[in-house]
Design an enzyme around this catalytic site. Structure first.
Site, mmCIF file in Angstrom:
data_model
loop_
_atom_site.group_PDB
_atom_site.id
_atom_site.type_symbol
_atom_site.label_atom_id
_atom_site.label_comp_id
_atom_site.label_asym_id
_atom_site.label_seq_id
_atom_site.Cartn_x
_atom_site.Cartn_y
_atom_site.Cartn_z
ATOM 1 N N TYR A 155 0.827 -1.206 0.000
ATOM 2 C CA TYR A 155 0.000 0.000 0.000
ATOM 3 C C TYR A 155 0.865 1.262 0.000
ATOM 4 O O TYR A 155 0.706 2.144 -0.860
ATOM 5 C CB TYR A 155 -0.927 0.001 1.208
ATOM 6 C CG TYR A 155 -1.735 1.263 1.367
ATOM 7 C CD1 TYR A 155 -2.874 1.484 0.601
ATOM 8 C CD2 TYR A 155 -1.361 2.244 2.288
ATOM 9 C CE1 TYR A 155 -3.619 2.648 0.739
ATOM 10 C CE2 TYR A 155 -2.097 3.404 2.432
ATOM 11 C CZ TYR A 155 -3.228 3.601 1.651
ATOM 12 O OH TYR A 155 -3.949 4.760 1.804
ATOM 13 N N LYS A 159 1.264 3.914 -3.100
ATOM 14 C CA LYS A 159 0.808 5.288 -2.891
ATOM 15 C C LYS A 159 1.927 6.277 -3.218
ATOM 16 O O LYS A 159 1.682 7.357 -3.765
ATOM 17 C CB LYS A 159 0.320 5.486 -1.464
ATOM 18 C CG LYS A 159 -0.963 4.757 -1.120
ATOM 19 C CD LYS A 159 -2.169 5.320 -1.841
ATOM 20 C CE LYS A 159 -2.648 6.614 -1.226
ATOM 21 N NZ LYS A 159 -3.921 7.089 -1.856
#
Length: 380
Positions: A155, A159
């Protein structure tokens, strides 16, 4: 002449909120609709509440380019809050995390160019610069990106990649002429009313890892952001991408929080009226600590100091966060959640010192704190 609601909406413009079915995205869309904007809420999941007047919900996937392109006709600003893989089992689904966070963001950028959408506000995360090493009063100029191979979860890595894609797209040419103006907002842990996700998973993490106090620094400081302050920051960021504001936010990244730092353990004592000896015992605990960088994301975020200044957002965006009480939000959560066997824990007397009761009280306290950390922008 009489001014109709339709006239006001036309003047305010049309916006898209990706991730508009989630906690943060829905609140952002609802506020924009209340201000007179024509709002498109785009998400795979339906919003938890009724769609407000002035908003339309489209159940779609940002990885579906043609569908995204179709709903973006006549849009003036894109708020890209959607993401995947922040918590739970989905963290391990590498291909899906990458396809949503990177591939989906690439689609958003290309649709902005093809549909001549001049403004793009991207909701990122402090995890693009934080991976377990302490940061105290970091700012946008002094805190670099975490190297991509140093991230311990998909994640955060994706990002960071997506954020850099959005920054690189700033100044790109729109099909109808003119430049694309983009900016980044980096919130920390989000809290606010009506957020109830992750409690079961949090309780399991707490039981396995937290109560031993064998990790991190009991003096660790961190930031929080109330969901309404985050909504405010997004609204102001969109305005700061307009010619009226000289596009001051164009190509910029901003840390967003409530403007205060919180110590986890002191906050627990204040919130749950624990005896001060609990904090002393925690700080004096000499058990061997484990490396915080090896902890899961949710645990790492309370084990190491990481605080960020919001001076740049104050200066460029005019961001002035309103004061909110984290303790009040927790209390509201506890009152509104379904009854359970552990609810009686919070009626214990301050003078109660029985080890089992103290254990259960701390256990529940930690679970609620980490629940607040997991309230991140409702990207899923």
């Amino acid at each position: 002449a009489n001014i109709t609601v339709a006239d006001v909406k036309c003047r305010c413009g049309k916006v898209v909120v990706t991730g508009g079915g989630g906690y943060f995205g829905f609140r952002l869309g609802r506020q924009l609709a209340n201000e007179g904007f024509s709002v498109i809420l785009l998400d795979l999941n339906k919003p938890p509440c009724d769609i407000p007047d002035g908003a339309t919900f489209y159940q779609s996937d940002i990885r579906d380019y043609s569908s995204l392109y179709k709903v973006c006709e006549g849009v003036d600003c894109m708020f890209h809050t959607a993401s995947y893989g922040m918590s739970g089992p989905e963290q391990l689904r590498k291909e899906q995390v990458e396809s949503v966070n990177i591939g989906g963001t690439n689609n958003v950028i290309n649709v902005c160019k093809e549909r001549s959408i001049p403004r793009l506000v991207y909701t990122s995360t402090i995890n693009v610069v934080f991976a377990g090493k302490p940061i105290v009063d970091g700012d946008e100029a002094s805190v670099p990106y975490v190297p991509l191979d140093a991230h311990i979860d998909h994640y955060s890595r994706t990002k960071a990649i997506a954020e850099q894609m959005v920054i690189a797209a700033n100044g790109g040419s729109l099909k109808g002429g003119g430049p694309l103006c983009t900016c980044i907002l980096r919130p920390c842990g989000i809290y606010g009313p009506q957020e109830r996700r992750h409690l079961h998973r949090v309780m399991m993490n707490v039981e396995r890892r937290l109560f031993s106090f064998r990790f991190g620094d009991p003096r660790a400081q961190m930031n929080w952001v109330h969901v309404d302050n985050l909504v405010l920051a997004h609204r102001q960021a969109a305005e700061a991408l307009t010619l009226k504001r000289s596009c001051v936010a164009s190509g910029q990244a901003y840390f967003i929080n409530d403007g205060v730092s919180v110590n986890l353990f002191e906050w627990l004592i204040m919130t749950f009226n624990l005896d001060d000896s609990v904090l002393r015992n925690t700080k004096n605990n000499k058990k061997e600590a484990i490396n915080a960088s090896s902890l899961p994301l949710q645990v790492r975020n309370i084990a190491v100091s990481h605080t960020f200044k919001i001076d740049k957002a104050r200066r460029d965006l005019g961001y002035s966060p309103k004061p909110y009480s984290l303790a009040d939000s927790v209390e509201q959560y506890l009152k509104s959640r379904p009854p359970c066997n552990t609810s009686s824990l919070f009626s214990l007397s301050r003078t109660s010192r029985q080890p089992r009761r103290l254990f259960l009280l701390l256990l529940m306290g930690f679970s609620v704190v980490i629940l607040m950390i997991c309230c991140v922008i409702c990207q899923n």
